[in-house]
Design an enzyme around this catalytic site. Structure first.
Site, PDB file in Angstrom:
ATOM      1  N   SER A   1       0.827  -1.203   0.000  1.00 31.36           N
ATOM      2  CA  SER A   1       0.000   0.000   0.000  1.00 31.36           C
ATOM      3  C   SER A   1       0.861   1.252   0.000  1.00 31.36           C
ATOM      4  CB  SER A   1      -0.910   0.029   1.226  1.00 31.36           C
ATOM      5  OG  SER A   1      -1.672  -1.153   1.313  1.00 31.36           O
TER       6      SER A   1
HETATM    7  N1  SAH Z   1      -0.817  -4.938   4.101  1.00 32.77           N
HETATM    8  C1  SAH Z   1      -0.084  -5.245   2.903  1.00 32.77           C
HETATM    9  C2  SAH Z   1      -0.902  -4.935   1.669  1.00 32.77           C
HETATM   10  C3  SAH Z   1      -0.953  -6.132   0.809  1.00 32.77           C
HETATM   11  S1  SAH Z   1      -2.096  -6.135  -0.520  1.00 32.77           S
HETATM   12  C4  SAH Z   1       1.264  -4.571   2.887  1.00 32.77           C
HETATM   13  O1  SAH Z   1       1.579  -3.808   3.817  1.00 32.77           O
HETATM   14  O2  SAH Z   1       2.058  -4.818   1.985  1.00 32.77           O
HETATM   15  C5  SAH Z   1      -3.345  -7.244   0.118  1.00 32.77           C
HETATM   16  C6  SAH Z   1      -2.924  -8.643   0.391  1.00 32.77           C
HETATM   17  O3  SAH Z   1      -4.092  -9.354   0.812  1.00 32.77           O
HETATM   18  C7  SAH Z   1      -2.382  -9.435  -0.778  1.00 32.77           C
HETATM   19  O4  SAH Z   1      -1.128  -9.942  -0.460  1.00 32.77           O
HETATM   20  C8  SAH Z   1      -3.401 -10.567  -0.975  1.00 32.77           C
HETATM   21  O5  SAH Z   1      -2.830 -11.785  -1.395  1.00 32.77           O
HETATM   22  C9  SAH Z   1      -3.979 -10.692   0.418  1.00 32.77           C
HETATM   23  N2  SAH Z   1      -5.295 -11.325   0.526  1.00 32.77           N
HETATM   24  C10 SAH Z   1      -6.372 -11.219  -0.290  1.00 32.77           C
HETATM   25  N3  SAH Z   1      -7.398 -11.966   0.178  1.00 32.77           N
HETATM   26  C11 SAH Z   1      -6.966 -12.531   1.335  1.00 32.77           C
HETATM   27  C12 SAH Z   1      -7.561 -13.401   2.306  1.00 32.77           C
HETATM   28  N4  SAH Z   1      -8.815 -13.846   2.192  1.00 32.77           N
HETATM   29  N5  SAH Z   1      -6.816 -13.775   3.367  1.00 32.77           N
HETATM   30  C13 SAH Z   1      -5.538 -13.359   3.511  1.00 32.77           C
HETATM   31  N6  SAH Z   1      -4.924 -12.545   2.634  1.00 32.77           N
HETATM   32  C14 SAH Z   1      -5.622 -12.135   1.563  1.00 32.77           C
END
Ligand code: SAH
Length: 228
Positions: A77
């Site tokens: 993000s």
């Molecule tokens: N907080 C992260 C942002 C990652 S983007 C950071 O600081 O980098 C969102 C993430 O959510 C992705 O890696 C995606 O694979 C994950 N995601 C999507 N659906 C999910 C679920 N049901 N359970 C766990 N992770 C999930």
């Protein structure tokens, strides 16, 4: 050694090394100018080395206020989003915080720097493994990582004082509401259309659930039982 008088000797200029401390300070100033005033959040962003959470080829952009690809079609993000969400989460040291969507691990590391007890779930094995290695290499051992469907929460470690969902789905997953402690706060982007959501803040007050709309948000998809 032959001499070539017409060719000036050129000493290659050393590539300017990244000075992460200076760049972070600049990033924090930029975030403050964009309206982030929570001193504890800004201090955490000053200390967490975001360049170690992005692919090597993108390190020079790590302290720009933009989201960056981290592989598997996912993104880390934008710093502004991390700062805003973290301040809206109203965390205090010692709180148990559940994150859904570990991704790069940056948000988890920021919460860890704020001395929260962080539990974070990632569904994609490649990201899960990679982030585990990154956190380990940085000596962050206090973040508890789990691979699985975060829309089901982490019942073994519930209840949580705070829940932060960093991917957007069509609804607020019922298991997450159930695992939120009394007086707890959850932040979650929800939208009927993929990649355009409203950021919701859910508060639990003596068993009653209140919902507040904090505005537009754009997150990658929350994929799972209670997701897309
Ligand atoms: N907080 C992260 C942002 C990652 S983007 C950071 O600081 O980098 C969102 C993430 O959510 C992705 O890696 C995606 O694979 C994950 N995601 C999507 N659906 C999910 C679920 N049901 N359970 C766990 N992770 C999930």
């Amino acid at each position: 050694m032959p001499q070539y008088p017409n060719i000036p000797s050129v000493t290659p200029r050393p590539r300017r090394a990244i000075d992460p401390v200076r760049l972070r300070e600049r990033m924090v100033r930029e975030l403050a100018s964009k309206g982030i005033h929570d001193a504890a959040v800004l201090q955490a962003l000053r200390t967490v080395p975001r360049h170690l959470f992005v692919p090597e080829a993108l390190r020079s952009q790590a302290y720009e206020d933009t989201a960056l690809p981290i592989g598997q079609g996912q993104t880390i993000s934008q710093p502004y989003t991390v700062a805003l969400m973290t301040s809206m989460l109203e965390v205090q040291a010692g709180m148990r915080v559940l994150e859904i969507g570990t991704g790069s691990g940056y948000q988890a590391a920021v919460l860890d720097a704020m001395r929260c007890r962080v539990f974070s779930i990632e569904r994609l094995p490649e990201l899960f493994e990679n982030t585990r290695r990154v956190l380990q290499a940085m000596g962050i051992r206090s973040v508890h990582l789990m691979r699985g469907d975060g829309t089901m929460g982490m019942s073994a470690a519930a209840p949580f004082d705070r829940i932060i969902v960093t991917a957007g789905g069509p609804e607020v997953p019922a298991p997450l509401v159930a695992q939120l402690d009394n007086n707890g706060i959850m932040l979650i982007p929800v939208g009927e259309k993929k990649r355009t959501q409203r950021l919701l803040r859910i508060r639990k007050d003596n068993g009653r659930v209140f919902q507040e709309d904090l505005g537009n948000a754009v997150f990658v998809d929350l994929v799972g039982n209670h997701g897309w």
